[in-house]
Scaffold this active site. Structure first.
Site, mmCIF file in Angstrom:
data_model
loop_
_atom_site.group_PDB
_atom_site.id
_atom_site.type_symbol
_atom_site.label_atom_id
_atom_site.label_comp_id
_atom_site.label_asym_id
_atom_site.label_seq_id
_atom_site.Cartn_x
_atom_site.Cartn_y
_atom_site.Cartn_z
ATOM 1 N N SER A 1 0.876 -1.221 -0.092
ATOM 2 C CA SER A 1 -0.128 -0.113 0.090
ATOM 3 C C SER A 1 0.914 1.288 -0.099
ATOM 4 C CB SER A 1 -0.860 -0.005 1.124
ATOM 5 O OG SER A 1 -1.835 -0.906 1.016
ATOM 6 N N HIS B 1 -4.307 -1.897 -4.593
ATOM 7 C CA HIS B 1 -3.852 -3.272 -4.987
ATOM 8 C C HIS B 1 -5.252 -4.397 -4.521
ATOM 9 C CE1 HIS B 1 -3.737 -4.507 -0.688
ATOM 10 N NE2 HIS B 1 -3.147 -3.418 -0.480
ATOM 11 N N ASP C 1 -8.667 -3.680 3.497
ATOM 12 C CA ASP C 1 -7.346 -4.477 3.302
ATOM 13 C C ASP C 1 -6.872 -5.025 4.711
ATOM 14 O OD1 ASP C 1 -4.559 -4.930 2.210
ATOM 15 O OD2 ASP C 1 -4.157 -3.828 4.071
#
Lengths: 149, 577
Positions: free
Chosen positions: B180, B423, B380
């Site tokens: 990240s 991502h 995440d």
């Protein structure tokens, strides 16, 4: 093979704990993680009266041993919940704010018991930086021993 | 190779010419015209001062850049020489060829310097970043939030109606895989970099603060506009994503330094967690190693400091610093329903929607507009430990914040909204898990194909959040990669999932706490044993956008290309007439 080795290590690690635990545990004051702070806010934590009163006394705490920096260490971090530190979401500094640092009488080989442990030691309260590692702690158990629950 | 050269073959290296130099910015870099950046040439070995030369389009670099490249005869920790110039600029748009020469060896790279339109299309830019946001999170949020009848969604997510799209490549400069830090850094600087790095290219020296810098979004907006700058996150404010809007360091873990760098740029609105790095070391709960008191400093600089949702609502005008947790804020499922995690300690945390509203209210007062970055940080943070219900709940909350911004956009059409992930995760929905299927074997309760049917989440009063996540027929999400763990086939109602813990050999083993959950089965990991949780996927991210400038998003783009679209929309480098 792994199991045998692991059991051996567990036994090795537990031996001094069991030997030392008996005298230290006598009359040790039980202290839980929830009792450490009377106030928690983004502006800081406030030590509880129970914590302040137990300063310098023998206390017993239950928690989980966080993975130490190296396998054989004289100190480790006791956490309320099991910890999995992710190298890319966290850094070594990313401990929860209610950890307790445990200083053992002498270095011991870390064994992941994958279960809660009970630690007995003299309670120290206040900011202190470990001169060897630079690790900063607020609440410590020194001269400590531990055993799996 | 370099280390061999440095240690074992020291003498040959001294006499041999340098073989291949590295030039930062790297080949094919795209550079915003007029933005300051560092130029560094790392030679592979020791070279003589007079032998090291750099040209730009055939002219001496010193004359083009307006300042000399300093010669470093021997860099710390290396047996090699380098050239370095800090904060140079290139104003002329177009392709530039940079050649570094030492003796008989040369290295050539090309950079593209770009200008932007003279006039900004967008007064405001709202950049929504779902950390780790993957297609499965979106689909699961839609199914869990809106439901489905006869194969058609019963409603749409706010993000479903953003009309421009691109597939985004997330890879880092050193690897197809990514984190990240480098991903958000590419979005926020226009330069790709390596895993863990923010606002810098990664050089070979150990110092994590000396790497060649490129300009960050907050710096560019401050340098070229009078727009307000805001950041809203649910993580620590020093976490990689918010840090990338402001900071320069090779190591995202330098959180105290990152907090300093954020505050040095005086953001107008800053809302999130991570107060531990704002407190001086003497205060219990601080994670600083010095006496700086960033909260006191912020107050002295005119900031209102809010530490609870109540204080956020009551905050007066002027710059706003909201610090709602010492660490990462709790996730939506825990805050709204389960009250697990650290909700008992921090019971009055605002959610992402309230924080976004507070930021928009304040930033929209600025007549020159604003740049706002909003991150759903824990999509995440809950996908790493395979806690899918928490990750999806946070995706729904993210979408609610996007819905709020879309309403703002309807009233302020000169607003560009971008929604993307940094991502992906290896996660997919394969069907449902139906507790009412016969037998104790949870695997046999996984409904696939026709047997999956539809989940039975309920919603009181049309809430976008399901009343409960532990319904009898729920979404079955599974990961493509995992450490050893116990699969329980159930939501983790007692607190966020910790699938594996480290053993004495630094290997992650299944957390025995879940062994006794009825139906739990041991799942042997398929990634290296030193990985604590599931890892990021290399799959493309889907970006969606609406508003002025959004038409530039199309096809396949690199993360670094996205910065240019934002720069164009805000006219951060108006072409000289």
């Amino acid at each position: 093979m792994t199991l045998v080795r692991r059991r051996f290590l567990e036994a090795l690690a537990l031996m001094p704990a069991v030997l030392l635990a008996a005298p230290a545990r006598a009359g040790a004051l039980p202290l839980s993680f929830d009792e450490l702070y009377s106030g928690v806010s983004p502006l800081g934590l406030i030590f509880s009266d129970k914590l302040k009163e137990a300063r310098g006394k023998s206390v017993v705490m239950q928690g989980f041993m966080a993975p130490p920096l190296k396998a054989e260490a004289k100190f480790f971090v006791l956490t309320q919940q099991p910890m999995a530190l992710c190298p890319f979401c966290s850094s070594d500094a990313d401990w929860p704010d209610n950890i307790v640092v445990v200083y053992l009488n002498y270095p011991q080989t870390f064994v992941q018991s994958n279960a809660p442990i009970r630690v007995t030691g003299l309670l120290e309260v206040g900011s202190w930086r470990d001169p060897e590692t630079g690790f900063l702690s607020l609440v410590r158990l020194v001269g400590a021993s531990f055993r799996t629950v | 190779m370099k280390s061999l050269c440095a240690s074992v073959f020291l003498i040959p290296c001294l006499v041999a010419p340098a073989s291949a130099a590295t030039i930062f910015p790297l080949d094919r870099a795209t550079i915003l015209a007029g933005s300051p950046f560092d130029v560094k040439v790392e030679f592979d070995g020791l070279v003589k001062a007079g032998d090291a030369k750099v040209t730009i389009d055939g002219k001496p670099a010193d004359s083009v850049l307006g300042k000399p490249l300093a010669f470093i005869e021997k860099e710390d920790g290396t047996e090699a020489s380098a050239l370095l110039a800090r904060a140079v600029t290139l104003g002329a748009p177009g392709r530039h060829t940079i050649t570094a020469t030492a003796g008989s060896d040369t290295k050539t790279v090309t950079w593209e310097v770009y200008a932007t339109p003279a006039k900004a299309e967008a007064r405001n830019v709202i950049f929504f970043l779902g950390d780790g946001l993957s297609v499965a999170h979106r689909t699961a949020a839609r199914l869990m939030s809106r439901g489905m009848t006869e194969g058609k969604a019963d409603g749409r997510l706010a993000m479903d109606d953003l009309d421009h799209m691109a597939f985004i490549g997330t890879s880092s400069t050193g690897s197809i895989a990514t984190d990240s830090a480098n991903t958000m850094s590419a979005y926020m600087t226009g330069h790709k970099t390596a895993v863990n790095a923010l606002g810098v290219y990664v050089d070979r020296t150990k110092d994590s603060m000396d790497d060649p810098r490129v300009e960050t979004m907050a710096e560019a907006v401050r340098r070229t506009t009078k727009k307000a700058v805001g950041v809203v996150v649910t993580s620590e404010l020093e976490d990689a994503t918010p840090a990338a809007v402001f900071a320069h360091t090779r190591k995202r873990a330098e959180k105290a330094a990152i907090a300093d760098m954020i505050m040095a740029l005086k953001p107008d609105v800053l809302l999130g967690g991570g107060s531990a790095y704002f407190l001086p070391q003497a205060v219990p709960g601080s994670k600083r190693k010095d006496d700086k008191d960033l909260i006191q400093d912020a107050r002295a600089a005119g900031y209102t400091v809010a530490t609870t949702s109540t204080e956020l609502k009551a905050a007066g005008p002027g710059p706003l610093l909201g610090l709602f947790h010492t660490g990462n804020m709790d996730v939506a499922l825990d805050r709204m329903q389960l009250k697990k995690g650290t909700v008992a300690k921090f019971p009055d945390q605002p959610g992402l929607v309230d924080m976004t509203q507070a930021a928009l209210d304040r930033l929209s007062q600025n007549k020159d507009g604003f740049f706002l970055m909003v991150e759903a940080s824990s999509i995440d943070k809950m996908s790493h430990p395979l806690d899918w219900e928490r990750a999806v709940f946070d995706t729904i909350e993210f979408d609610q914040a996007i819905g709020l911004a879309r309403k703002f956009q309807a009233e302020h059409p000169d607003t560009l909204i971008v929604v993307t992930g940094d991502h992906t995760h290896g996660v997919s929905i394969v069907g449902t898990i139906d507790d009412d299927k016969p037998g104790p074997d949870m695997r046999e309760k996984v409904g696939t194909y026709a047997a999956a049917g539809f989940p039975n989440y309920t919603h009181t009063n049309g809430s976008p959040y399901p009343d409960r996540v532990d319904v009898s027929r729920r979404l079955a999400l599974f990961a493509t990669n995992y450490p050893d763990y116990y699969e329980t086939f159930r939501p983790k109602m007692d607190g966020p999932f910790v699938p594996a813990i480290q053993n004495e050999n630094k290997q992650y083993v299944a957390n025995e706490a879940y062994k006794t959950v009825p139906g739990a089965v041991f799942r042997e990991g398929n990634i290296p044993r030193d990985e604590d949780t599931a890892v990021h996927a290399v799959d493309d991210v889907v970006l969606q956008a609406a508003g002025p400038g959004a038409g530039e998003f199309k096809g396949y783009m690199e993360e670094s290309d996205v910065f240019r679209v934002l720069a164009d929309a805000m006219a951060l480098a108006p072409a000289a007439k």
